[in-house]
Design an enzyme around this catalytic site. Structure first.
Site, PDB file in Angstrom:
ATOM      1  N   GLY A 299       0.714  -1.130   0.067  1.00  0.00           N
ATOM      2  CA  GLY A 299      -0.059  -0.042  -0.083  1.00  0.00           C
ATOM      3  C   GLY A 299       0.929   1.297  -0.054  1.00  0.00           C
ATOM      4  N   CYS A 306      -3.609   9.448   4.317  1.00  0.00           N
ATOM      5  CA  CYS A 306      -2.309   9.646   3.546  1.00  0.00           C
ATOM      6  C   CYS A 306      -2.579  10.792   2.691  1.00  0.00           C
ATOM      7  CB  CYS A 306      -2.010   8.329   2.773  1.00  0.00           C
ATOM      8  SG  CYS A 306      -1.899   6.882   3.726  1.00  0.00           S
ATOM      9  N   GLY A 362      -6.367   1.038   9.607  1.00  0.00           N
ATOM     10  CA  GLY A 362      -5.969   2.192  10.619  1.00  0.00           C
ATOM     11  C   GLY A 362      -7.523   3.091  10.948  1.00  0.00           C
ATOM     12  N   MET A 389       1.220   8.987  10.163  1.00  0.00           N
ATOM     13  CA  MET A 389       2.208   8.935  10.926  1.00  0.00           C
ATOM     14  C   MET A 389       3.398  10.054  10.053  1.00  0.00           C
ATOM     15  SD  MET A 389       1.652   7.357  13.305  1.00  0.00           S
ATOM     16  CE  MET A 389       3.021   8.067  14.083  1.00  0.00           C
ATOM     17  N   ALA A 390       2.956  10.404   9.015  1.00  0.00           N
ATOM     18  CA  ALA A 390       3.904  11.205   8.386  1.00  0.00           C
ATOM     19  C   ALA A 390       3.162  12.773   8.474  1.00  0.00           C
ATOM     20  CB  ALA A 390       4.202  10.908   6.798  1.00  0.00           C
ATOM     21  N   GLU A 413       3.314  13.925   4.674  1.00  0.00           N
ATOM     22  CA  GLU A 413       2.500  13.231   3.690  1.00  0.00           C
ATOM     23  C   GLU A 413       1.557  12.670   4.426  1.00  0.00           C
ATOM     24  OE1 GLU A 413       5.184  10.805   1.425  1.00  0.00           O
ATOM     25  OE2 GLU A 413       6.696  12.438   1.055  1.00  0.00           O
TER      26      GLU A 413
HETATM   27  P1  XMP Z   1      -6.499   3.245   6.686  1.00  0.00           P
HETATM   28  O1  XMP Z   1      -7.059   3.938   5.356  1.00  0.00           O
HETATM   29  O2  XMP Z   1      -6.773   2.085   7.213  1.00  0.00           O
HETATM   30  O3  XMP Z   1      -5.094   3.158   6.471  1.00  0.00           O
HETATM   31  O4  XMP Z   1      -6.553   4.609   7.729  1.00  0.00           O
HETATM   32  C1  XMP Z   1      -4.084   2.789   7.388  1.00  0.00           C
HETATM   33  C2  XMP Z   1      -2.388   2.905   6.571  1.00  0.00           C
HETATM   34  O5  XMP Z   1      -2.263   4.133   6.226  1.00  0.00           O
HETATM   35  C3  XMP Z   1      -0.707   4.149   6.042  1.00  0.00           C
HETATM   36  N1  XMP Z   1      -0.401   5.549   6.620  1.00  0.00           N
HETATM   37  C4  XMP Z   1       0.166   6.677   6.143  1.00  0.00           C
HETATM   38  N2  XMP Z   1       0.428   6.883   4.756  1.00  0.00           N
HETATM   39  N3  XMP Z   1       1.141   8.958   5.138  1.00  0.00           N
HETATM   40  C5  XMP Z   1       0.846   8.004   4.278  1.00  0.00           C
HETATM   41  O6  XMP Z   1       0.982   8.135   3.029  1.00  0.00           O
HETATM   42  C6  XMP Z   1       0.870   8.873   6.432  1.00  0.00           C
HETATM   43  O7  XMP Z   1       0.929  10.053   6.892  1.00  0.00           O
HETATM   44  C7  XMP Z   1       0.503   7.692   6.956  1.00  0.00           C
HETATM   45  N4  XMP Z   1       0.189   7.169   8.010  1.00  0.00           N
HETATM   46  C8  XMP Z   1      -0.104   5.924   7.950  1.00  0.00           C
HETATM   47  C9  XMP Z   1      -0.060   3.120   6.874  1.00  0.00           C
HETATM   48  O8  XMP Z   1       0.370   2.111   5.839  1.00  0.00           O
HETATM   49  C10 XMP Z   1      -1.387   2.767   7.482  1.00  0.00           C
HETATM   50  O9  XMP Z   1      -1.243   1.116   7.894  1.00  0.00           O
END
Ligand code: XMP
Length: 474
Positions: A299, A306, A362, A389-390, A413
């Site tokens: 992903g 994201c 998430g 997380m970014a 990000e």
């Molecule tokens: P969902 O849609 O279930 O996705 O909320 C959770 C996943 O999102 C990713 N993730 C990020 N991707 N910037 C990103 O591009 C971010 O700041 C970020 N934080 C989390 C991660 O793979 C998570 O499991």
């Protein structure tokens, strides 16, 4: 340049087919998390600081899935979170929490809070061996107001014990006959070697789907980054009992991610189960498996929080990423996780049908009671805080914890904000799994393997999407 088209969940539907599966109950959701770990439901809570710490990880494992403890904690704190899950449910706790008799009640209260236990065993250390001398439970402390008292003055001294080889039936009988909740296991010489608790027995009876290790403890995973402390962090997490280590980096097809996978494999050999990610191409899958990964996380940019695709223009629509990697993963004999972008049980079913072995969630779990995110109450409606997380918020906090920056500007990000409060994780998980089971029955599949095999997608137009949702109903 030949530009391919990428699809995601909302672009497709699954074709129904002739089925002999009459009930959702006839479907089996057992799934492979990685080469050596299987789950009873294909769901994982995300390694994010507003989603998974010990509370969520316990809930997920009890429901048959697993939680991955995020890495934005000191090594000590992350280890503590892993240990809290490992201690939560056992056939026998091998290293029960103990204190010496001269500990004060104030100190014991702190230990119990930190370790998340409702009682401690009191031991004297004689020639390096722990001799059991008493037991102290929350009930003993309930109305005790003088925290300066020593444990030895309040503890129960005549402790009902059993031998280490006591059968589960006999243990249950002893707990019942003596109306006690904790049964320490001691050798004939009185050395403490373990503990059986009523809570663990009840949990086992109430959660028959729990995902457990060979010792009967709940499964838990933990994330590491690609940093200087990665090996020492992984070492501490493995020693605390983490079943799987997830290498958590936004671009898993980066040389540093490959080198970290190799390093962990070389350092820990067969003692470590590694899931590497995140990736979105078959080449990345091949490189990481060659480097030693036992599982993959797929992903780039589909997640609810994201903004990677907007900020960088990079990503692969999630259904295409899953379909692309599925073919390679089968050849490599490696399971993979579909990570991000799941908004409902239909998306979850499509991810599994496309060939993912499990899915990471998430957003949907961030709103649950067990997530570590803050509660927000706005005009009588409850929400919880969720952030990428970014995101700006998360990175600013990381800098504060890690101490300073190198002065180089990096665009965030990820986004941050609030998500609806959804109650207990069990409700969200049951809803997702029930939808998946129903989808399996539409496709005539009793196992997830068969589900993928039977899957045929059909693309839809905007009108098809409108037709798919409720319409004309006020
Ligand atoms: P969902 O849609 O279930 O996705 O909320 C959770 C996943 O999102 C990713 N993730 C990020 N991707 N910037 C990103 O591009 C971010 O700041 C970020 N934080 C989390 C991660 O793979 C998570 O499991």
């Amino acid at each position: 340049m030949n530009i391919r088209e990428g699809l995601t969940f909302d672009d497709v539907l699954l074709l129904p087919r002739r089925s002999a599966v009459f009930s959702r109950k006839d479907t089996n959701t057992k799934a492979q998390l990685s080469r050596n770990i299987s789950l009873n439901i294909p769901l994982i809570s995300a390694n994010m600081d507003t989603v998974t710490e010990s509370g969520m990880a316990r809930a997920m494992a009890r429901l048959g899935g697993i939680g991955i403890i995020h890495r934005f904690l000191s090594i000590e704190r992350q280890v503590e979170e892993v240990r809290k899950v490992k201690r939560a449910e056992n056939v026998m706790i091998e290293d029960p929490v103990t204190v010496p008799p001269e500990t004060t009640l104030g100190e014991v209260r702190t230990v119990m809070r930190r370790e998340g236990v409702s009682g401690v065993l009191v031991v004297k250390e004689i020639k390096g061996k722990k001799q059991l001398v008493g037991i102290l439970t929350r009930r003993d402390l309930l109305f005790e107001t003088d925290d300066r008292l020593k444990v030895s003055m309040v503890m129960t001294k005549n402790v009902v014990c059993a031998q280490p080889d006591v059968s589960p039936e006999k243990a249950k009988e002893l707990l019942h006959t003596h109306r006690i909740e904790k049964l320490p296991l001691t050798t004939k010489e009185g050395e403490l070697v373990g503990l059986i608790t009523l809570k663990d027995i009840l949990e086992r009876m109430q959660n028959p789907m729990s995902a457990k290790d060979t010792k009967g403890r709940l499964l838990v995973g933990a994330a590491v980054g690609v940093k200087d402390d990665t090996v020492s962090r992984a070492d501490a997490l493995l020693k605390a009992g983490a079943d799987v280590i997830v290498i958590d980096i936004a671009h898993g097809h980066n040389l540093r991610a490959i080198e970290t996978t190799q390093l962990l494999r070389k350092t820990f050999g067969a003692k470590i189960e590694i899931i590497a990610g995140n990736i979105a191409t078959p080449e990345a899958a091949r490189d990481l498996v060659k480097a030693g990964a036992d599982g993959l996380k797929v992903g780039i940019g589909p997640g609810a929080a994201c903004t990677t695709r907007i900020v960088t223009g990079v990503g692969v629509p999630q259904l295409t990423a899953i379909l692309d990697i599925a073919e390679t993963a089968i050849k490599l004999d490696v399971p993979f996780i579909a990570d991000g972008g799941i908004k409902n049980s239909g998306d979850f079913a499509k991810a599994m049908a496309a060939g993912a072995n499990t899915a990471m969630i998430g957003n949907l779990l961030a709103g649950c009671k067990e997530s570590p995110g803050e509660y927000i109450l706005d005009r009588g409606v409850a929400y919880k805080y969720y952030r990428g997380m970014a995101s700006y918020d998360a990175t600013r906090e990381k800098i504060e914890v890690d101490g300073g920056t190198d002065g180089f500007f990096r665009s965030p990000e990820g986004a941050s904000g609030r998500v609806p409060y959804r109650g207990e994780a069990a409700m969200v998980v049951m809803d997702l799994v029930s939808g998946l089971r129903s989808s399996m029955s539409y496709l005539g599949a009793t196992s997830l393997k068969e589900f993928t095999k039977n899957a045929e997608f059909i693309r839809m137009t905007d009108s098809g999407r409108t037709e798919s949702g409720p319409h004309g109903v006020k």
